[in-house]
Design a protein around this motif. Structure first.
Motif, PDB file in Angstrom:
ATOM      1  N   GLY A  17      31.408 -82.066  -9.162  1.00 45.84           N
ATOM      2  CA  GLY A  17      30.204 -82.695  -9.684  1.00 45.84           C
ATOM      3  C   GLY A  17      29.995 -84.029  -8.989  1.00 45.84           C
ATOM      4  N   VAL A  18      28.846 -84.205  -8.321  1.00 47.22           N
ATOM      5  CA  VAL A  18      28.579 -85.461  -7.618  1.00 47.22           C
ATOM      6  C   VAL A  18      27.512 -86.284  -8.322  1.00 47.22           C
ATOM      7  N   GLY A  19      26.737 -85.688  -9.207  1.00 46.87           N
ATOM      8  CA  GLY A  19      25.778 -86.430 -10.000  1.00 46.87           C
ATOM      9  C   GLY A  19      24.429 -86.668  -9.367  1.00 46.87           C
ATOM     10  N   GLU A  20      24.238 -86.233  -8.141  1.00 43.26           N
ATOM     11  CA  GLU A  20      22.954 -86.447  -7.474  1.00 43.26           C
ATOM     12  C   GLU A  20      22.778 -85.433  -6.352  1.00 43.26           C
ATOM     13  N   GLU A 105      41.840 -85.546  -8.267  1.00 41.56           N
ATOM     14  CA  GLU A 105      41.013 -86.732  -8.093  1.00 41.56           C
ATOM     15  C   GLU A 105      40.484 -86.905  -6.681  1.00 41.56           C
ATOM     16  N   GLU A 106      41.253 -86.507  -5.684  1.00 41.18           N
ATOM     17  CA  GLU A 106      40.842 -86.716  -4.299  1.00 41.18           C
ATOM     18  C   GLU A 106      41.030 -85.442  -3.495  1.00 41.18           C
ATOM     19  N   GLY A 123      36.328 -85.557  -6.036  1.00 42.45           N
ATOM     20  CA  GLY A 123      37.271 -84.906  -6.923  1.00 42.45           C
ATOM     21  C   GLY A 123      36.753 -83.535  -7.312  1.00 42.45           C
ATOM     22  N   MET A 124      37.601 -82.744  -7.934  1.00 47.75           N
ATOM     23  CA  MET A 124      37.183 -81.394  -8.318  1.00 47.75           C
ATOM     24  C   MET A 124      37.920 -80.937  -9.565  1.00 47.75           C
ATOM     25  N   ASP A 125      37.290 -80.021 -10.274  1.00 45.99           N
ATOM     26  CA  ASP A 125      37.886 -79.372 -11.432  1.00 45.99           C
ATOM     27  C   ASP A 125      38.233 -77.949 -11.039  1.00 45.99           C
ATOM     28  N   ILE A 126      39.400 -77.489 -11.470  1.00 52.09           N
ATOM     29  CA  ILE A 126      39.848 -76.138 -11.149  1.00 52.09           C
ATOM     30  C   ILE A 126      40.187 -75.431 -12.450  1.00 52.09           C
TER      31      ILE A 126
END
Length: 171
Positions: A17-20, A105-106, A123-126
């Protein structure tokens, strides 16, 4: 234990998620395609308008990839080595149906990824979905059936599966 009783990794969902929208989202998609061995990411869109963050409903704000089969296993093994530095996951990361998730986080922690000041750090969610063979009968369109209780994956079964498959300790 029969083959039908053994859990397996059904899929792994990787989300950034980058938000933009714009250049940051394109950079995130390129990084994700590189990390997931060429899988094409799809965009995720905002469900609500959040004026405080400058996000409108329907605006692209992230990307995700769903991995299955051998790609999912290799990516999950690499991600767990990256995340679980001391080979430890917490029991609270597992839900009641046996799925588990964690965040990195990175992206530069992955092997082969270097920091580029033009791109930045993402960052990423898995999320890993653990199932048993035969669970598709509850989701299929034709002759849909209720799932037998023996085919439900419990939290404890999922923790044992992760421990024996990936060598990760769960506390």
């Amino acid at each position: 234990m029969s083959d039908m009783q053994k859990p397996f990794v059904a899929k792994v969902v990787v989300h950034m998620g980058v938000g933009e929208a714009g250049e940051r989202l394109v950079n995130a998609e390129n990084i994700m395609a590189d990390l997931t061995q060429g899988s094409k990411p799809i965009r995720s869109y905002a469900k609500n308008t959040l004026p405080a963050f400058g996000v409108r409903r329907g605006q692209p704000i992230g990307c995700k990839v769903t991995l299955r089969g051998e790609k999912a296993m290799t990516f999950l093994a690499t991600a767990l080595k990256t995340y679980a530095v001391e080979n430890v996951l917490h029991a609270r990361q597992f839900d009641a149906t046996g799925n588990f998730g964690f965040g990195i986080e990175e992206h530069t922690d992955f092997p082969g990824q270097a920091y580029d000041p033009k791109i930045g750090i993402y960052g990423m969610d898995i999320i890993a979905v653990i199932e048993k063979k035969g669970t598709r009968t509850a989701r299929r369109k034709i002759q849909q059936k209720k799932l037998n209780t023996k085919l439900h994956v419990t939290r404890e079964e999922s923790m044992a599966f992760v421990t024996e498959t990936f060598g990760i300790e769960v506390e």
